[in-house]
Design a protein around this motif. Sequence first.
Motif, PDB file in Angstrom:
ATOM      1  N   GLN A  96     -12.988  14.626 -20.120  1.00 44.41           N
ATOM      2  CA  GLN A  96     -13.978  15.674 -20.353  1.00 44.41           C
ATOM      3  C   GLN A  96     -15.226  15.451 -19.504  1.00 44.41           C
ATOM      4  OE1 GLN A  96     -14.774  16.230 -24.514  1.00 44.41           O
ATOM      5  NE2 GLN A  96     -15.861  18.154 -24.204  1.00 44.41           N
ATOM      6  N   THR A  97     -15.613  14.202 -19.319  1.00 45.73           N
ATOM      7  CA  THR A  97     -16.736  13.895 -18.436  1.00 45.73           C
ATOM      8  C   THR A  97     -16.427  14.349 -17.009  1.00 45.73           C
ATOM      9  OG1 THR A  97     -17.351  11.980 -19.791  1.00 45.73           O
ATOM     10  CG2 THR A  97     -18.187  12.044 -17.534  1.00 45.73           C
ATOM     11  N   VAL A  98     -15.208  14.091 -16.534  1.00 45.89           N
ATOM     12  CA  VAL A  98     -14.810  14.527 -15.194  1.00 45.89           C
ATOM     13  C   VAL A  98     -14.864  16.049 -15.089  1.00 45.89           C
ATOM     14  CG1 VAL A  98     -12.943  14.546 -13.497  1.00 45.89           C
ATOM     15  CG2 VAL A  98     -13.375  12.483 -14.839  1.00 45.89           C
ATOM     16  N   ALA A  99     -14.367  16.738 -16.114  1.00 41.11           N
ATOM     17  CA  ALA A  99     -14.381  18.207 -16.113  1.00 41.11           C
ATOM     18  C   ALA A  99     -15.815  18.735 -16.056  1.00 41.11           C
ATOM     19  CB  ALA A  99     -13.665  18.734 -17.353  1.00 41.11           C
ATOM     20  N   HIS A 100     -16.719  18.111 -16.809  1.00 36.95           N
ATOM     21  CA  HIS A 100     -18.119  18.537 -16.781  1.00 36.95           C
ATOM     22  C   HIS A 100     -18.726  18.336 -15.393  1.00 36.95           C
ATOM     23  CE1 HIS A 100     -18.606  17.914 -21.421  1.00 36.95           C
ATOM     24  NE2 HIS A 100     -18.004  19.047 -21.118  1.00 36.95           N
ATOM     25  N   CYS A 101     -18.382  17.234 -14.731  1.00 31.98           N
ATOM     26  CA  CYS A 101     -18.893  16.989 -13.377  1.00 31.98           C
ATOM     27  C   CYS A 101     -18.427  18.071 -12.410  1.00 31.98           C
ATOM     28  CB  CYS A 101     -18.455  15.611 -12.889  1.00 31.98           C
ATOM     29  SG  CYS A 101     -19.271  14.216 -13.705  1.00 31.98           S
ATOM     30  N   VAL A 102     -17.168  18.479 -12.532  1.00 29.16           N
ATOM     31  CA  VAL A 102     -16.638  19.548 -11.684  1.00 29.16           C
ATOM     32  C   VAL A 102     -17.434  20.835 -11.903  1.00 29.16           C
ATOM     33  CG1 VAL A 102     -14.657  21.058 -11.297  1.00 29.16           C
ATOM     34  CG2 VAL A 102     -14.318  18.593 -11.504  1.00 29.16           C
ATOM     35  N   LEU A 103     -17.637  21.196 -13.165  1.00 24.87           N
ATOM     36  CA  LEU A 103     -18.328  22.452 -13.475  1.00 24.87           C
ATOM     37  C   LEU A 103     -19.784  22.418 -13.028  1.00 24.87           C
ATOM     38  CD1 LEU A 103     -16.828  23.063 -17.022  1.00 24.87           C
ATOM     39  CD2 LEU A 103     -16.449  24.480 -14.997  1.00 24.87           C
ATOM     40  N   ALA A 104     -20.438  21.272 -13.198  1.00 29.74           N
ATOM     41  CA  ALA A 104     -21.834  21.164 -12.773  1.00 29.74           C
ATOM     42  C   ALA A 104     -21.968  21.329 -11.263  1.00 29.74           C
ATOM     43  CB  ALA A 104     -22.404  19.824 -13.227  1.00 29.74           C
ATOM     44  N   ALA A 105     -21.048  20.742 -10.501  1.00 29.48           N
ATOM     45  CA  ALA A 105     -21.096  20.854  -9.042  1.00 29.48           C
ATOM     46  C   ALA A 105     -20.763  22.270  -8.584  1.00 29.48           C
ATOM     47  CB  ALA A 105     -20.135  19.851  -8.416  1.00 29.48           C
ATOM     48  N   ILE A 106     -19.812  22.919  -9.257  1.00 34.39           N
ATOM     49  CA  ILE A 106     -19.425  24.281  -8.875  1.00 34.39           C
ATOM     50  C   ILE A 106     -20.613  25.228  -8.947  1.00 34.39           C
ATOM     51  CG2 ILE A 106     -18.113  26.294  -9.723  1.00 34.39           C
ATOM     52  CD1 ILE A 106     -15.770  24.426 -10.226  1.00 34.39           C
ATOM     53  N   ARG A 107     -21.537  24.982  -9.873  1.00 37.67           N
ATOM     54  CA  ARG A 107     -22.705  25.851 -10.014  1.00 37.67           C
ATOM     55  C   ARG A 107     -23.563  25.854  -8.748  1.00 37.67           C
ATOM     56  NH1 ARG A 107     -24.451  27.296 -15.202  1.00 37.67           N
ATOM     57  NH2 ARG A 107     -23.008  26.711 -16.862  1.00 37.67           N
ATOM     58  N   GLN A 108     -23.514  24.801  -7.949  1.00 42.07           N
ATOM     59  CA  GLN A 108     -24.347  24.724  -6.754  1.00 42.07           C
ATOM     60  C   GLN A 108     -23.551  24.905  -5.452  1.00 42.07           C
ATOM     61  OE1 GLN A 108     -27.331  21.757  -6.446  1.00 42.07           O
ATOM     62  NE2 GLN A 108     -27.756  21.682  -8.624  1.00 42.07           N
ATOM     63  N   ALA A 109     -22.240  24.909  -5.542  1.00 41.73           N
ATOM     64  CA  ALA A 109     -21.413  25.063  -4.342  1.00 41.73           C
ATOM     65  C   ALA A 109     -21.471  26.507  -3.845  1.00 41.73           C
ATOM     66  CB  ALA A 109     -19.974  24.677  -4.653  1.00 41.73           C
TER      67      ALA A 109
END
Length: 361
Positions: A96-109
């Motif tokens: 779940q931590t990995v999934a959150h990291c993906v989503l947080a980065a997608i917001r700025q990509a």
Amino acid sequence: FPHSPLHAGRRSTPSTPRRTRGDATLVLGVRERARCVKQQQQQHEQPHKEPVARSLSMSAFRTDYLRITPSSSGSAIARAEDWWRYDGAVRAFGGQTVAHCVLAAIRQAPAGWSCHSIHTHFLRGGLMVDTRYEVTPLRVGRTYSVYRVRAIEIEGDHEIAHAVVSFHDEVKERENGAPRLHTARMPPGASTCGDDGVTRTLQRAGVESWPGCEPADGSGLRWRLSWPSEMAGALNTDARRVAAIAFLSDLRFIWAAHVPHQDKYAIAMITSLDHTLHFHGAAFATGDTSVLYQMESPFAGEGRGLVRGWMWDEVSGALLATTVQEGVLRVLPAVEPAEPDRTNMIDDTEKGERSTVRSKL
């Protein structure tokens, strides 16, 4: 603990898995566990409201495992009530931590770019508390971009994970004529099987808020995963579907390093050190798609285990992701049942013969 490698790149045919005395994840000390539980309860408490219950029946109506909300500082926040609370666990689930990291980065990509990889290092065992995800651009090019994500517990300001997330403009590549050269095919012969001795620790009948995880055969290295049926409708964007793949990729993963040795060694401690995913431009066909997860372990020893895996969409047959993980794997010799002491035991037949002799005398 044994210091010689348990295995290293050899082919092995694991026997039917069975539970041993040490078949458990890291067992926290009594004081450590009490501290974790107390801190989580403090996070949950709100004025004039009862604490959020940790029971599955309550959390099923309040949670969204992929929900992160933007903050005024530009970071993203995962709330305590949205952590997956599995079987009395006090530590946050790494997937779940990995999934959150993906989503947080997608917001700025850049818009329309695809996440093609994430490399995560777990720095300490996280708690299921409010967690902040800070994103820093490292490079934004014409077709590739890279971001650093730090997962930090808000209370105490403890950094629990550090990830590097990369994005790719696949649309531009296809427009420029880049072909897909090859992709691994889903292995044949995977079929649903009943309980054949594999410890199904993550599958709970009737709990719709839990991800599905059941053996696809009797090897312990092939699993069938599914997103929680209650939340399947929430996988309505490509970003969320990619994050769901990241979440599921951590289920039973590092345990694959123990499978060839479970008859000889019991687990004393097992936990993830790092986790890598390479996404292959495919996502779930639908929210209720099942994923076939094939795992293998090329090395285990010196207190560590290395595993890698492949995830396929069972509906389309598309290869979703390739995964690699290294973790702590400390083992103890399995305790075999002791042979009964027959020193003072007399066979029933022998007893009968003795009584017959006495009666004749």
